[in-house]
Design a protein around this motif. Structure first.
Motif, PDB file in Angstrom:
ATOM      1  N   UNK A 378       1.050  -1.160  -0.047  1.00 51.54           N
ATOM      2  CA  UNK A 378      -0.017  -0.260   0.196  1.00 51.54           C
ATOM      3  C   UNK A 378       1.033   1.170   0.050  1.00 51.54           C
ATOM      4  N   UNK A 379       1.882   1.288   0.603  1.00 51.94           N
ATOM      5  CA  UNK A 379       3.262   2.470   0.985  1.00 51.94           C
ATOM      6  C   UNK A 379       3.431   2.818  -0.868  1.00 51.94           C
ATOM      7  N   UNK A 380       3.604   1.772  -1.217  1.00 51.20           N
ATOM      8  CA  UNK A 380       3.987   1.332  -2.603  1.00 51.20           C
ATOM      9  C   UNK A 380       3.282   2.337  -3.521  1.00 51.20           C
ATOM     10  N   UNK A 381       2.197   2.130  -3.445  1.00 51.16           N
ATOM     11  CA  UNK A 381       0.557   2.805  -4.259  1.00 51.16           C
ATOM     12  C   UNK A 381       0.386   4.798  -3.879  1.00 51.16           C
ATOM     13  N   UNK A 382       0.799   4.657  -2.088  1.00 50.82           N
ATOM     14  CA  UNK A 382       1.181   5.908  -1.859  1.00 50.82           C
ATOM     15  C   UNK A 382       2.085   6.828  -2.766  1.00 50.82           C
ATOM     16  N   UNK A 383       2.847   6.491  -2.498  1.00 53.34           N
ATOM     17  CA  UNK A 383       4.697   6.860  -2.640  1.00 53.34           C
ATOM     18  C   UNK A 383       3.808   7.328  -4.678  1.00 53.34           C
ATOM     19  N   UNK A 384       3.451   6.240  -5.732  1.00 56.09           N
ATOM     20  CA  UNK A 384       3.345   6.750  -6.752  1.00 56.09           C
ATOM     21  C   UNK A 384       2.056   7.662  -7.610  1.00 56.09           C
ATOM     22  N   UNK A 390       1.376   8.559 -14.217  1.00 57.38           N
ATOM     23  CA  UNK A 390       0.326   7.310 -14.424  1.00 57.38           C
ATOM     24  C   UNK A 390       1.130   6.533 -14.191  1.00 57.38           C
ATOM     25  N   UNK A 391       0.258   5.267 -13.221  1.00 58.10           N
ATOM     26  CA  UNK A 391       1.190   4.038 -12.578  1.00 58.10           C
ATOM     27  C   UNK A 391       0.528   3.162 -13.797  1.00 58.10           C
ATOM     28  N   UNK A 392       1.776   1.900 -13.672  1.00 54.70           N
ATOM     29  CA  UNK A 392       1.137   0.623 -14.021  1.00 54.70           C
ATOM     30  C   UNK A 392       1.461  -0.415 -13.804  1.00 54.70           C
ATOM     31  N   UNK A 393       0.663  -1.204 -12.702  1.00 56.41           N
ATOM     32  CA  UNK A 393       0.526  -2.487 -11.907  1.00 56.41           C
ATOM     33  C   UNK A 393       0.621  -3.435 -13.000  1.00 56.41           C
ATOM     34  N   UNK A 406      -1.753  -8.952  -6.010  1.00 57.85           N
ATOM     35  CA  UNK A 406      -0.545  -7.825  -5.586  1.00 57.85           C
ATOM     36  C   UNK A 406      -1.118  -6.963  -5.950  1.00 57.85           C
ATOM     37  N   UNK A 407      -1.338  -6.106  -6.890  1.00 58.80           N
ATOM     38  CA  UNK A 407      -1.420  -5.276  -7.835  1.00 58.80           C
ATOM     39  C   UNK A 407      -2.868  -4.790  -7.413  1.00 58.80           C
ATOM     40  N   UNK A 408      -3.508  -5.432  -6.915  1.00 58.62           N
ATOM     41  CA  UNK A 408      -5.127  -4.216  -6.196  1.00 58.62           C
ATOM     42  C   UNK A 408      -4.904  -3.955  -4.644  1.00 58.62           C
ATOM     43  N   UNK A 409      -3.539  -4.863  -3.894  1.00 58.21           N
ATOM     44  CA  UNK A 409      -3.669  -4.092  -2.745  1.00 58.21           C
ATOM     45  C   UNK A 409      -2.668  -3.212  -2.975  1.00 58.21           C
ATOM     46  N   UNK A 410      -1.324  -2.837  -4.236  1.00 57.53           N
ATOM     47  CA  UNK A 410      -0.586  -1.731  -4.091  1.00 57.53           C
ATOM     48  C   UNK A 410      -1.665  -0.392  -4.260  1.00 57.53           C
ATOM     49  N   UNK A 411      -2.955  -0.903  -5.129  1.00 57.01           N
ATOM     50  CA  UNK A 411      -3.613   0.311  -5.959  1.00 57.01           C
ATOM     51  C   UNK A 411      -4.712   0.922  -4.839  1.00 57.01           C
ATOM     52  N   UNK A 412      -4.291   0.327  -3.471  1.00 52.58           N
ATOM     53  CA  UNK A 412      -5.045   0.703  -2.814  1.00 52.58           C
ATOM     54  C   UNK A 412      -4.511   2.272  -2.150  1.00 52.58           C
ATOM     55  N   UNK A 413      -3.826   1.938  -2.016  1.00 55.36           N
ATOM     56  CA  UNK A 413      -3.223   3.232  -2.119  1.00 55.36           C
ATOM     57  C   UNK A 413      -2.749   4.685  -2.882  1.00 55.36           C
TER      58      UNK A 413
END
Length: 484
Positions: A378-384, A390-393, A406-413
């Motif tokens: 989630x922290x990765x998502x928040x930083x991006x 534009x973010x490509x997970x 995993x990508x959805x967890x990143x996207x939660x941020x």
């Protein structure tokens, strides 16, 4: 070597090898019963004997009725370090050994030390990108190899004429005592940020693992620390070694001031011993100024003068997979980097901000490793979300986890910026390049130059971020030229 040369009062039995994996052939060998993360050698003594072990070194209760010599010890790992050092001839006592530890920067610093020392004294490297010395290049296994691998390869280095080595020292390697048999002359600390908490659990435990490396240094070693890092000020408090500091924001033995960062180079003024030196380098980004300070300090403190070192910093060979610029066209900033921690991503994102015109976009391609430190996703998502347009997970060593999950967890941020999920890493890179406008910046993060992806069944061959980025940007440029 004979067993009685290794253990007092042991019989005179020739020993031809040492082993910790019961599955390996070990004719006339010693098998050490190590408690691993997943396996316990005490449970596989019979297999080791079947594979040729003549001696068993153990701690826990085991069946000693099988034909072998049994030696019970208090700490099998500690004894393995002592025995490996003897068996392989204690090579590092005859070499200059530089150890580098910290969350980020280990590979860059160790690689640069090896590169800069090598013309004066043949120098090897052990770390994330493999084991290299002379014309030998061995594919990587662990950032810090096992006790036996370290001693075996260091002995081979010495026998081939290598007289110095730069070694990446990971926190897990320290915790598992993989480097206890290595005689370090210099230890360099870079920084400590969120990473490996799936193993260490807390930042304090993570820090204490790093600190153990410095606590165990010999009296005539040199401990070099980043004084701008809060842990860097603590890590040297109990060391026996002579302390040397480097930094930018705090008074230090080696300081960088008047820093200028450009897309393809950097410069700064080095302050040392009351004198100022202008430094020009082809390395980019602020974090590489810190890395260079660590390198300069390590080399100058071990007899390589600034007059020898500084002129070489303007034309350094690129460090594999670290801030690798894909130089196909000046119209696009495409950077491949190994960044895979929150701090690593943030530093690359901040650099991208400095080189990207305000009217242009930063596009990032990244994922997060499966079965590793899930808190940071989630922290990765928040930083991006904070730095990118534009973010490509995508996937990044998913192991047995779903790349989509995993990508959805990143996207939660991610709350404000656009993002898409493209599970195939190759397709994600292709997609990101198709989205680029002239003068945009594309960051492809997480794997650096790695040519494999960890899946549920193990390693799968992968073309590599750098190879794919170069391929697809060339294809795009060719298409644009055809249209014109």
């Amino acid at each position: 070597m004979f067993l009685n040369e290794i253990f007092e009062k042991a019989p005179k039995l020739e020993i031809k090898c040492l082993a910790v994996d019961s599955r390996t052939p070990m004719e006339d060998g010693i098998f050490f019963c190590i408690h691993g993360i997943k396996n316990d050698g005490h449970l596989h003594v019979k297999q080791a004997i079947d594979n040729g072990a003549k001696v068993i070194v153990y701690h826990d209760d085991i069946d000693t009725s099988l034909p072998a010599i049994y030696i019970r010890v208090d700490d099998v790992t500690a004894i393995l370090n002592v025995v490996a050092k003897k068996f392989y001839g204690d090579p590092t006592s005859k070499m200059d050994v530089y150890g580098v530890t910290g969350t980020n920067g280990k590979t860059t610093i160790a690689s640069l030390i090896s590169q800069l020392v090598n013309p004066y004294k043949p120098c090897g490297y052990i770390g994330t990108v493999g084991i290299t010395y002379g014309d030998t290049n061995i594919a990587p296994s662990l950032t810090t190899p096992t006790i036996l691998e370290n001693n075996k390869y260091l002995a081979k280095m010495y026998d081939s004429g290598i007289r110095a080595c730069a070694i990446e020292v990971s926190s897990i390697g320290i915790e598992q005592k993989r480097t206890d048999s290595i005689d370090f002359d210099v230890a360099i600390y870079t920084n400590l940020t969120h990473d490996h908490l799936d193993y260490h659990v807390t930042m304090q435990d993570y820090f204490l693992a790093k600190k153990r490396f410095f606590d165990n240094l010999k009296y005539n070693a040199i401990a070099i620390t980043n004084i701008d890092d809060e842990y860097g000020r603590e890590i040297i408090k109990d060391t026996n070694a002579r302390v040397v500091t480097y930094g930018i924001n705090n008074e230090a033995d080696y300081m960088a001031t008047e820093i200028k960062l450009n897309p393809s180079n950097s410069s700064f003024v080095l302050k040392y011993a009351g004198k100022s030196y202008l430094v020009n380098t082809n390395l980019v980004a602020l974090f590489n100024i810190y890395n260079l300070l660590g390198v300069i300090a390590a080399l100058n403190e071990t007899g390589y003068s600034l007059d020898m070192i500084l002129p070489k910093l303007s034309s350094l060979s690129s460090v594999t997979g670290r801030m690798h610029r894909i130089d196909v066209s000046d119209d696009y900033n495409i950077i491949v980097d190994f960044a895979h921690t929150p701090d690593g991503l943030q530093q690359v994102f901040e650099y991208a901000k400095t080189i990207t015109p305000l009217s242009n976009s930063i596009i990032a391609v990244f994922g997060s490793a499966g079965r590793r430190d899930t808190i940071k996703r989630k922290v990765f998502g928040e930083l991006a979300d904070r730095y990118c347009d534009m973010i490509v997970l995508t996937e990044d060593d998913p192991r047995d986890e779903s790349p989509l999950d995993i990508a959805k967890e990143i996207a939660s941020g991610i709350k404000e910026k656009q993002y898409i999920i493209v599970e195939s890493r190759e397709e994600a890179i292709h997609t990101a390049i198709s989205l680029l406008n002239k003068n945009d910046t594309l960051l492809i993060l997480g794997k650096g130059d790695e040519k494999f992806i960890y899946r549920s069944f193990g390693k799968e061959t992968y073309k590599g971020d750098d190879i794919l980025a170069e391929k697809y940007i060339k294809e795009r440029i060719e298409e644009e030229n055809e249209i014109i």
